[in-house]
Write an enzyme that holds these catalytic residues in place. Structure first.
Site, PDB file in Angstrom:
ATOM      1  N   GLU A  25      25.821  53.634 -74.494  1.00  0.00           N
ATOM      2  CA  GLU A  25      26.675  54.643 -75.147  1.00  0.00           C
ATOM      3  C   GLU A  25      26.419  56.041 -74.579  1.00  0.00           C
ATOM      4  O   GLU A  25      25.450  56.266 -73.832  1.00  0.00           O
ATOM      5  CB  GLU A  25      26.436  54.650 -76.661  1.00  0.00           C
ATOM      6  CG  GLU A  25      24.997  54.961 -77.039  1.00  0.00           C
ATOM      7  CD  GLU A  25      24.853  55.626 -78.404  1.00  0.00           C
ATOM      8  OE1 GLU A  25      25.631  56.549 -78.716  1.00  0.00           O
ATOM      9  OE2 GLU A  25      23.930  55.231 -79.142  1.00  0.00           O
ATOM     10  N   LYS A  87      31.863  64.379 -80.172  1.00  0.00           N
ATOM     11  CA  LYS A  87      31.289  63.093 -80.593  1.00  0.00           C
ATOM     12  C   LYS A  87      32.455  62.207 -81.028  1.00  0.00           C
ATOM     13  O   LYS A  87      33.219  62.575 -81.910  1.00  0.00           O
ATOM     14  CB  LYS A  87      30.318  63.334 -81.747  1.00  0.00           C
ATOM     15  CG  LYS A  87      29.749  62.071 -82.373  1.00  0.00           C
ATOM     16  CD  LYS A  87      28.752  62.421 -83.468  1.00  0.00           C
ATOM     17  CE  LYS A  87      28.405  61.214 -84.308  1.00  0.00           C
ATOM     18  NZ  LYS A  87      27.521  61.558 -85.439  1.00  0.00           N
ATOM     19  N   VAL A 107      28.178  54.365 -81.078  1.00  0.00           N
ATOM     20  CA  VAL A 107      28.042  52.900 -81.035  1.00  0.00           C
ATOM     21  C   VAL A 107      29.393  52.243 -81.338  1.00  0.00           C
ATOM     22  O   VAL A 107      29.792  51.290 -80.661  1.00  0.00           O
ATOM     23  CB  VAL A 107      26.958  52.424 -82.025  1.00  0.00           C
ATOM     24  CG1 VAL A 107      26.977  50.905 -82.171  1.00  0.00           C
ATOM     25  CG2 VAL A 107      25.576  52.897 -81.573  1.00  0.00           C
ATOM     26  N   ASP A 139      29.326  58.308 -97.176  1.00  0.00           N
ATOM     27  CA  ASP A 139      29.018  58.427 -95.748  1.00  0.00           C
ATOM     28  C   ASP A 139      28.413  57.129 -95.215  1.00  0.00           C
ATOM     29  O   ASP A 139      27.210  56.886 -95.333  1.00  0.00           O
ATOM     30  CB  ASP A 139      28.089  59.617 -95.499  1.00  0.00           C
ATOM     31  CG  ASP A 139      27.993  59.969 -94.020  1.00  0.00           C
ATOM     32  OD1 ASP A 139      28.496  59.188 -93.185  1.00  0.00           O
ATOM     33  OD2 ASP A 139      27.432  61.032 -93.695  1.00  0.00           O
ATOM     34  N   SER A 141      28.502  54.876 -91.683  1.00  0.00           N
ATOM     35  CA  SER A 141      28.903  54.985 -90.278  1.00  0.00           C
ATOM     36  C   SER A 141      29.947  53.941 -89.899  1.00  0.00           C
ATOM     37  O   SER A 141      29.863  52.778 -90.325  1.00  0.00           O
ATOM     38  CB  SER A 141      27.673  54.810 -89.390  1.00  0.00           C
ATOM     39  OG  SER A 141      28.078  54.809 -88.042  1.00  0.00           O
ATOM     40  N   ALA A 142      30.889  54.361 -89.074  1.00  0.00           N
ATOM     41  CA  ALA A 142      31.896  53.434 -88.530  1.00  0.00           C
ATOM     42  C   ALA A 142      31.247  52.361 -87.658  1.00  0.00           C
ATOM     43  O   ALA A 142      31.866  51.333 -87.378  1.00  0.00           O
ATOM     44  CB  ALA A 142      32.925  54.212 -87.726  1.00  0.00           C
ATOM     45  N   ASP A 143      29.993  52.596 -87.243  1.00  0.00           N
ATOM     46  CA  ASP A 143      29.288  51.586 -86.441  1.00  0.00           C
ATOM     47  C   ASP A 143      29.263  50.241 -87.169  1.00  0.00           C
ATOM     48  O   ASP A 143      29.373  49.177 -86.547  1.00  0.00           O
ATOM     49  CB  ASP A 143      27.828  52.003 -86.177  1.00  0.00           C
ATOM     50  CG  ASP A 143      27.717  53.242 -85.309  1.00  0.00           C
ATOM     51  OD1 ASP A 143      28.750  53.721 -84.792  1.00  0.00           O
ATOM     52  OD2 ASP A 143      26.579  53.734 -85.159  1.00  0.00           O
ATOM     53  N   LYS A 160      16.768  54.155 -88.859  1.00  0.00           N
ATOM     54  CA  LYS A 160      15.823  55.185 -89.324  1.00  0.00           C
ATOM     55  C   LYS A 160      15.933  55.367 -90.808  1.00  0.00           C
ATOM     56  O   LYS A 160      17.005  55.183 -91.367  1.00  0.00           O
ATOM     57  CB  LYS A 160      16.207  56.525 -88.733  1.00  0.00           C
ATOM     58  CG  LYS A 160      15.900  56.715 -87.346  1.00  0.00           C
ATOM     59  CD  LYS A 160      16.427  58.056 -86.934  1.00  0.00           C
ATOM     60  CE  LYS A 160      17.400  57.916 -85.802  1.00  0.00           C
ATOM     61  NZ  LYS A 160      18.292  56.866 -85.752  1.00  0.00           N
TER      62      LYS A 160
END
Ligand code: PSU
Ligand code: MN
Length: 302
Positions: A25, A87, A107, A139, A141-143, A160
């Site tokens: 990425e 981003k 990602v 919130d 992530s779209a990952d 993390k």
């Protein structure tokens, strides 16, 4: 060939010969690390992948083209530009492409583009997940959703604790994304090799992991697989030190009112500052470790 897609010669040749390819990425370059360490790390990742018998394909959007395989100059440009490059998560791709802009792919966006090119596996450091407090902020992530839709095996060092690891695992279960631990039962926590959570399934060899991925896709199941690879213990951080740094960074972020897609880059930079660079050192080492494992798995996937 998709008119939006530009695949470099080395990757094209590998695709036509059925050689193993590992995608990389570019948000990690622009937003994940400072210059010049980001560029050095990106180039070293490519070298490690070659050393382990696969072809690297670093992915970004340049002047609106979905680029699979960047030149060293393009990597340097993304590294130098840093947060001035947009981003780009999956939702942003149509805007960046139609406006002919440059985008550093997360990602989610990298998985989408790599899979368009016919690549099956991708190495990174950490993926996005369900953020702490997502019950309020939504919130997530779209990952995670991309993993549920796109055929991509993603090798990372776990998540993390800037994220809510328990909720991240629950979300992935809902989305039918298996979380594999390479040689571990415990979910790695990026800077540390262990967390308080378990992975779904432990597999001890790259071949077993490749067999699981192949089984999923040969049965026609959609979506990918998340492979978590613990940071080598000699490079891991002291748990107390990193937990303290993460909590301090989270508190500072709340105070500043930082939200949305600025969250992850802010926290990474702040944690690096608090740990006086130790977190960056660990971050770099775990990415290298993931490039190696992804290459080993790739050899059995093609
Ligand atoms: N975690 C890291 N380094 C990174 C990222 C995450 O340790 O560079 C980047 C990846 O590109 C990931 C993205 O896909 O952040 C997730 O951002 P968000 O939480 O806004 O979805
Ligand atoms: Mn987000």
């Amino acid at each position: 060939m998709n008119k939006y897609l530009s695949i470099n010669e080395e990757v094209k040749k590998a695709l036509s010969e059925g050689k193993p390819i590992v995608a990389l990425e570019s948000t990690i370059i622009s937003h994940g690390m400072p210059y010049p360490e980001n560029v050095k790390t990106a180039l070293e990742c490519q070298r490690i992948i070659r050393e382990n018998g696969a072809v690297p394909a670093t992915i970004a959007i340049i002047k609106g083209m979905l680029k699979v395989g960047l030149t060293d100059e393009e990597i340097d440009y993304l590294g130098k530009s840093g947060v001035n490059v947009q981003k780009t998560s999956t939702r942003d791709i149509p805007y960046i492409v139609s406006q002919k802009l440059d985008g550093a792919t997360t990602v989610s966006a990298t998985s989408f583009i790599a899979s368009l090119a016919g690549i099956k596996i991708f190495a990174t450091g950490g993926i996005g997940g369900v953020h702490r407090g997502a019950q309020e902020t939504f919130d997530i992530s779209a990952d995670l959703d991309e993993l549920s839709k796109t055929k991509m095996a993603v090798v990372c060092a776990g998540a993390k604790s800037i994220l809510d690891l328990g909720l991240t695992l629950e979300y992935l279960e809902t989305k039918a994304v298996d979380v594999i631990g390479y040689n571990t039962d415990i979910l790695p926590a990026f800077y540390t090799s262990k967390s308080d959570f378990k992975v779904n399934h432990r597999l001890n060899t790259p071949t077993e992991i490749a067999n699981l991925i192949k089984a999923k896709w040969e049965m026609g199941m959609p979506g990918g697989v998340l492979i978590t690879n613990p940071i080598p213990t000699e490079y891991e951080m002291d748990k107390e030190t990193i937990d303290k740094a993460i909590n301090e960074a989270l508190a500072e972020m709340d105070k500043l009112g930082i939200k949305g897609n600025k969250t992850t880059p802010y926290l990474l930079a702040k944690i690096k500052e608090i740990t006086k660079g130790d977190s960056l050192e660990s971050n770099i080492k775990l990415v290298y470790n993931n490039c190696k494992l992804a290459s080993q798995i790739a050899k059995d996937l093609y």
